[in-house]
Write a protein that holds these residues in place. Structure first.
Motif, PDB file in Angstrom:
ATOM      1  N   ASP A  80       0.798  -1.222   0.000  1.00 29.23           N
ATOM      2  CA  ASP A  80       0.000   0.000   0.000  1.00 29.23           C
ATOM      3  C   ASP A  80       0.840   1.286   0.000  1.00 29.23           C
ATOM      4  OD1 ASP A  80      -2.316  -1.525   0.045  1.00 29.23           O
ATOM      5  OD2 ASP A  80      -2.439  -1.495   2.231  1.00 29.23           O
ATOM      6  N   ARG A  81       2.091   1.205   0.404  1.00 29.48           N
ATOM      7  CA  ARG A  81       2.947   2.400   0.463  1.00 29.48           C
ATOM      8  C   ARG A  81       3.420   2.861  -0.908  1.00 29.48           C
ATOM      9  NH1 ARG A  81       7.596   0.051   4.030  1.00 29.48           N
ATOM     10  NH2 ARG A  81       7.298  -1.548   2.472  1.00 29.48           N
ATOM     11  N   VAL A  82       3.393   1.955  -1.877  1.00 27.18           N
ATOM     12  CA  VAL A  82       4.018   2.213  -3.178  1.00 27.18           C
ATOM     13  C   VAL A  82       3.393   3.391  -3.918  1.00 27.18           C
ATOM     14  CG1 VAL A  82       4.408   1.216  -5.463  1.00 27.18           C
ATOM     15  CG2 VAL A  82       4.895  -0.111  -3.429  1.00 27.18           C
ATOM     16  N   GLU A  83       2.094   3.493  -3.933  1.00 26.49           N
ATOM     17  CA  GLU A  83       1.453   4.576  -4.671  1.00 26.49           C
ATOM     18  C   GLU A  83       1.872   5.935  -4.118  1.00 26.49           C
ATOM     19  OE1 GLU A  83      -2.834   5.920  -6.541  1.00 26.49           O
ATOM     20  OE2 GLU A  83      -2.783   4.271  -5.109  1.00 26.49           O
ATOM     21  N   GLN A  84       1.932   6.057  -2.799  1.00 27.61           N
ATOM     22  CA  GLN A  84       2.357   7.316  -2.200  1.00 27.61           C
ATOM     23  C   GLN A  84       3.800   7.639  -2.553  1.00 27.61           C
ATOM     24  OE1 GLN A  84       1.353   6.224   1.872  1.00 27.61           O
ATOM     25  NE2 GLN A  84      -0.149   7.893   1.900  1.00 27.61           N
ATOM     26  N   VAL A  85       4.657   6.634  -2.527  1.00 29.60           N
ATOM     27  CA  VAL A  85       6.066   6.832  -2.873  1.00 29.60           C
ATOM     28  C   VAL A  85       6.196   7.292  -4.320  1.00 29.60           C
ATOM     29  CG1 VAL A  85       8.291   5.671  -3.198  1.00 29.60           C
ATOM     30  CG2 VAL A  85       6.932   5.208  -1.149  1.00 29.60           C
ATOM     31  N   LEU A  86       5.483   6.639  -5.240  1.00 29.15           N
ATOM     32  CA  LEU A  86       5.561   7.017  -6.643  1.00 29.15           C
ATOM     33  C   LEU A  86       5.018   8.418  -6.887  1.00 29.15           C
ATOM     34  CD1 LEU A  86       6.540   4.175  -7.184  1.00 29.15           C
ATOM     35  CD2 LEU A  86       5.053   4.133  -9.159  1.00 29.15           C
ATOM     36  N   LYS A  87       3.944   8.783  -6.210  1.00 31.43           N
ATOM     37  CA  LYS A  87       3.414  10.139  -6.356  1.00 31.43           C
ATOM     38  C   LYS A  87       4.450  11.161  -5.919  1.00 31.43           C
ATOM     39  CE  LYS A  87      -1.533   9.306  -6.069  1.00 31.43           C
ATOM     40  NZ  LYS A  87      -2.753   9.510  -5.283  1.00 31.43           N
ATOM     41  N   ALA A  88       5.136  10.873  -4.817  1.00 32.58           N
ATOM     42  CA  ALA A  88       6.169  11.791  -4.330  1.00 32.58           C
ATOM     43  C   ALA A  88       7.354  11.851  -5.295  1.00 32.58           C
ATOM     44  CB  ALA A  88       6.642  11.363  -2.944  1.00 32.58           C
ATOM     45  N   LEU A  89       7.759  10.699  -5.812  1.00 34.71           N
ATOM     46  CA  LEU A  89       8.911  10.657  -6.715  1.00 34.71           C
ATOM     47  C   LEU A  89       8.615  11.279  -8.075  1.00 34.71           C
ATOM     48  CD1 LEU A  89      10.275   7.065  -6.050  1.00 34.71           C
ATOM     49  CD2 LEU A  89      11.317   9.228  -5.354  1.00 34.71           C
ATOM     50  N   LEU A  90       7.426  11.038  -8.582  1.00 38.22           N
ATOM     51  CA  LEU A  90       7.074  11.504  -9.920  1.00 38.22           C
ATOM     52  C   LEU A  90       6.365  12.851  -9.887  1.00 38.22           C
ATOM     53  CD1 LEU A  90       5.891   8.100 -11.395  1.00 38.22           C
ATOM     54  CD2 LEU A  90       8.126   9.192 -11.625  1.00 38.22           C
ATOM     55  N   ASP A  91       6.176  13.394  -8.689  1.00 36.27           N
ATOM     56  CA  ASP A  91       5.598  14.727  -8.488  1.00 36.27           C
ATOM     57  C   ASP A  91       4.201  14.875  -9.071  1.00 36.27           C
ATOM     58  OD1 ASP A  91       5.756  17.283  -7.373  1.00 36.27           O
ATOM     59  OD2 ASP A  91       6.380  18.147  -9.278  1.00 36.27           O
ATOM     60  N   SER A  92       3.475  13.777  -9.174  1.00 35.57           N
ATOM     61  CA  SER A  92       2.097  13.810  -9.662  1.00 35.57           C
ATOM     62  C   SER A  92       1.549  12.400  -9.567  1.00 35.57           C
ATOM     63  CB  SER A  92       2.039  14.293 -11.113  1.00 35.57           C
ATOM     64  OG  SER A  92       2.667  13.367 -11.966  1.00 35.57           O
ATOM     65  N   ASN A  93       0.405  12.179 -10.183  1.00 35.06           N
ATOM     66  CA  ASN A  93      -0.109  10.818 -10.256  1.00 35.06           C
ATOM     67  C   ASN A  93       0.774   9.995 -11.178  1.00 35.06           C
ATOM     68  OD1 ASN A  93      -2.332  11.213  -8.573  1.00 35.06           O
ATOM     69  ND2 ASN A  93      -3.511  12.051 -10.243  1.00 35.06           N
ATOM     70  N   PRO A  94       1.055   8.743 -10.799  1.00 32.73           N
ATOM     71  CA  PRO A  94       1.880   7.899 -11.662  1.00 32.73           C
ATOM     72  C   PRO A  94       1.205   7.701 -13.031  1.00 32.73           C
ATOM     73  CG  PRO A  94       1.561   6.876  -9.521  1.00 32.73           C
ATOM     74  CD  PRO A  94       0.671   8.077  -9.586  1.00 32.73           C
ATOM     75  N   PRO A  95       2.005   7.652 -14.089  1.00 31.75           N
ATOM     76  CA  PRO A  95       1.427   7.407 -15.418  1.00 31.75           C
ATOM     77  C   PRO A  95       0.850   6.000 -15.518  1.00 31.75           C
ATOM     78  CG  PRO A  95       3.820   7.355 -15.495  1.00 31.75           C
ATOM     79  CD  PRO A  95       3.444   7.779 -14.109  1.00 31.75           C
ATOM     80  N   LEU A  96      -0.161   5.842 -16.324  1.00 36.77           N
ATOM     81  CA  LEU A  96      -0.795   4.546 -16.501  1.00 36.77           C
ATOM     82  C   LEU A  96      -0.336   3.960 -17.846  1.00 36.77           C
ATOM     83  CD1 LEU A  96      -4.369   5.541 -15.309  1.00 36.77           C
ATOM     84  CD2 LEU A  96      -2.495   4.601 -13.959  1.00 36.77           C
TER      85      LEU A  96
END
Length: 99
Positions: A80-96
């Motif tokens: 469950d932590r991954v989405e938050q980490v990716l949002k922080a790293l990619l500075d937005s919603n992760p691309p689909l």
């Protein structure tokens, strides 16, 4: 007395597992839903062996899991932590990627 650094071990393992462009891309794509190796390799234009190797690392760290459907395994993000980490790293919603 235990060092205070022990509480950083699991987050560090998560970051280490994500610290590769291919793994980061795979996880970002899997946030849109389950996907099999064939679709991932086609979307990323990578050999199946490369995708399988990267998925094995992600599985070993408990980031992704697979569900077998006949001869195919569909992978999905289970941490469950991954989405938050990716949002922080990619500075937005992760691309689909895998839609």
């Amino acid at each position: 007395m235990l060092s205070e650094t022990h509480k950083y071990e699991n987050p560090a393992k998560l970051l280490k597992a994500l610290a590769h462009p291919t793994r980061l891309c795979i996880v970002a794509g899997l946030l849109s839903g389950p996907c099999n190796v064939s679709k991932i390799k086609d979307c990323l234009n990578l050999p199946q062996s490369t995708v399988s190797q990267q998925l094995a690392i992600l599985r070993s760290q408990g980031i992704v899991g697979g569900v077998r459907n006949g001869t195919e395994v569909f992978y999905q993000v289970i941490d469950d932590r991954v989405e938050q980490v990716l949002k922080a790293l990619l500075d937005s919603n992760p691309p689909l990627f895998f839609i």
